[in-house]
Design an enzyme around this catalytic site. Structure first.
Site, PDB file in Angstrom:
ATOM      1  CE1 TYR A 141      -3.528  -2.619   0.510  1.00 57.53           C
ATOM      2  CE2 TYR A 141      -4.646  -0.599   1.149  1.00 57.53           C
ATOM      3  CZ  TYR A 141      -4.704  -1.918   0.763  1.00 57.53           C
ATOM      4  OH  TYR A 141      -5.911  -2.531   0.617  1.00 57.53           O
ATOM      5  CE  LYS A 189       1.722 -17.514  -3.581  1.00 59.50           C
ATOM      6  NZ  LYS A 189       0.831 -18.688  -3.666  1.00 59.50           N
ATOM      7  CG  ASP A 221      -2.084 -20.093  -2.218  1.00 58.35           C
ATOM      8  OD1 ASP A 221      -1.505 -20.170  -1.115  1.00 58.35           O
ATOM      9  OD2 ASP A 221      -1.629 -20.605  -3.260  1.00 58.35           O
ATOM     10  CG  ASP A 245      -8.039  -4.805   1.654  1.00 52.87           C
ATOM     11  OD1 ASP A 245      -8.943  -4.300   2.348  1.00 52.87           O
ATOM     12  OD2 ASP A 245      -8.030  -4.771   0.413  1.00 52.87           O
ATOM     13  CG  ASP A 249     -13.453  -7.101   2.207  1.00 54.86           C
ATOM     14  OD1 ASP A 249     -13.155  -6.406   3.201  1.00 54.86           O
ATOM     15  OD2 ASP A 249     -13.914  -6.622   1.149  1.00 54.86           O
TER      16      ASP A 249
END
Ligand code: IPM
Ligand code: MG
Length: 354
Positions: A141, A189, A221, A245, A249
């Site tokens: 970000y 990751k 993942d 983020d 959600d």
């Protein structure tokens, strides 16, 4: 106590749900003998519309000088074609950075009675009660270089984490885990990204300070998949800005509606409290929005921001009471149940506090 609370209603449904939270906080103040002084400031699209930047100086200064900040939502599709610095989101990213709110705590649990509202089978959802700790002031970000070539031929963003940035957010995750299920899952990751390899190394080192917490690592993942398959197996998750983020959600959707999720953004100074959902411009000002995410954020403001744990528990109990009475906003109303509007739902929560 007397507390100065800055309100950043922002865009879309932000003002609707912040008003609900203010009603609840005001009632809490009356019942428990606290004085909450509210000051409203501009951020995001609202500020841009008045010819100001997305984070006016006066807003930034008031937030830094406050005891706590309550934010509604930021985002407005009419600015979609503007460069990042001129979009409403720049206000939110700016205030997180200015206040150094490096840890975003996003609890996701099934509220009693809402086991059927999500997409998962109730028996799979049962017992889900997890926290996503999202690093909030670094990573992809904020990394530089960033930008789009003037001719549109290429674009770049940079994912970067320093050791101290990883250490401090990892400690927040470990401390939260210590106070509950004593299991921390670090999500990265590391099979592809060097940033994630460092992340994994540093989190593993910090684990030596918290010997009573069991640390595990998962690739993002696989974590996303397991969240959908077995959400009740999670305790505390710590992860970087982008992965947090996305996973928060997903956790919100699993629990029935993104409108239910609160969050606390914490640093060294005052905290900022906001629902996880966005500005939902399509339903703004229509008395439809679910105020639970923001009212539960106000509860986190009371406990994590002001140290008022008893008052926070009363707010959460009032939300549970209203849900148990059968009232449902549109996003969580099953077929055949008439949805209750934002105002009426809020009034019921205020009444349940007494
Ligand atoms: C969130 C939001 C923000 C983010 C947007 C509005 C910039 O999605 O708080 O999760 O990506 O952090
Ligand atoms: Mg988000």
């Amino acid at each position: 106590m007397t507390a100065n609370i800055v309100l950043l209603p922002g865009d879309g449904i932000g003002p609707d749900v912040v008003k609900s939270a203010v009603d609840v906080l005001t009632r809490v103040g009356e019942i428990y003998g606290h004085r909450f002084n509210f000051t409203s400031k501009l951020i995001g699209g609202e500020a841009l519309r008045q010819g100001l930047g997305a984070l006016p100086d006066d807003t930034r200064d008031a937030c830094k000088a406050s005891d706590a900040v309550l934010l509604g939502a930021v985002g407005d599709p009419s600015f979609d074609n503007r460069p990042p610095a001129e979009r409403p989101e720049a206000g939110l990213l700016g205030i997180r950075r200015e206040m150094q709110l490096f840890a975003n705590v996003r609890p996701a649990k099934v509220w009693p009675g809402l086991e059927q509202s999500g997409p998962l089978k109730p028996e799979i959802l049962a017992g889900t009660d997890l926290i996503v700790v999202r690093e909030l002031t670094g990573g992809l970000y904020y990394g530089k270089p960033r930008g789009i070539e003037p001719d549109g031929s290429a674009a770049v963003n940079t994912m970067i984490y320093t050791r101290p940035e990883i250490e401090r957010v990892a400690r927040v995750g470990f401390k939260l885990a210590q106070a509950r299920g004593k299991r921390l899952l670090s999500v990265d990751k590391a099979n592809v990204l060097e940033v994630s390899r460092l992340w994994r190394t540093v989190v593993t080192e910090v684990a030596k300070e918290f010997l009573d917490v069991t640390l595990a690592h998962e690739l993002v993942d696989a974590a996303a998949m397991k969240l959908a398959l077995a959400p009740s197996k999670f305790d505390v998750i710590v992860t970087g800005n982008l992965f947090g983020d996305i996973l928060s959600d997903e956790a919100g959707a699993i629990c029935g509606s993104l409108g239910l999720l609160p969050s606390a953004s914490l640093g060294e100074g005052p905290g900022l409290f906001e629902p996880v959902h966005g500005s939902a411009p399509d339903i703004a000002g229509r008395d439809i929005a679910n105020p639970i995410g923001t009212i539960a954020s106000a509860a986190m403001l009371l406990s994590d921001g002001l140290g008022l744990a008893k008052e926070a528990a009363a707010v959460n109990a009032a939300i549970e009471h209203v849900l148990a009475s059968g009232l449902r906003t549109a996003d969580i109303a099953p077929a055949g149940v008439k949805p209750t509007g934002t105002r009426a739902f809020t009034d019921a929560i205020v009444a349940a506090l007494a």
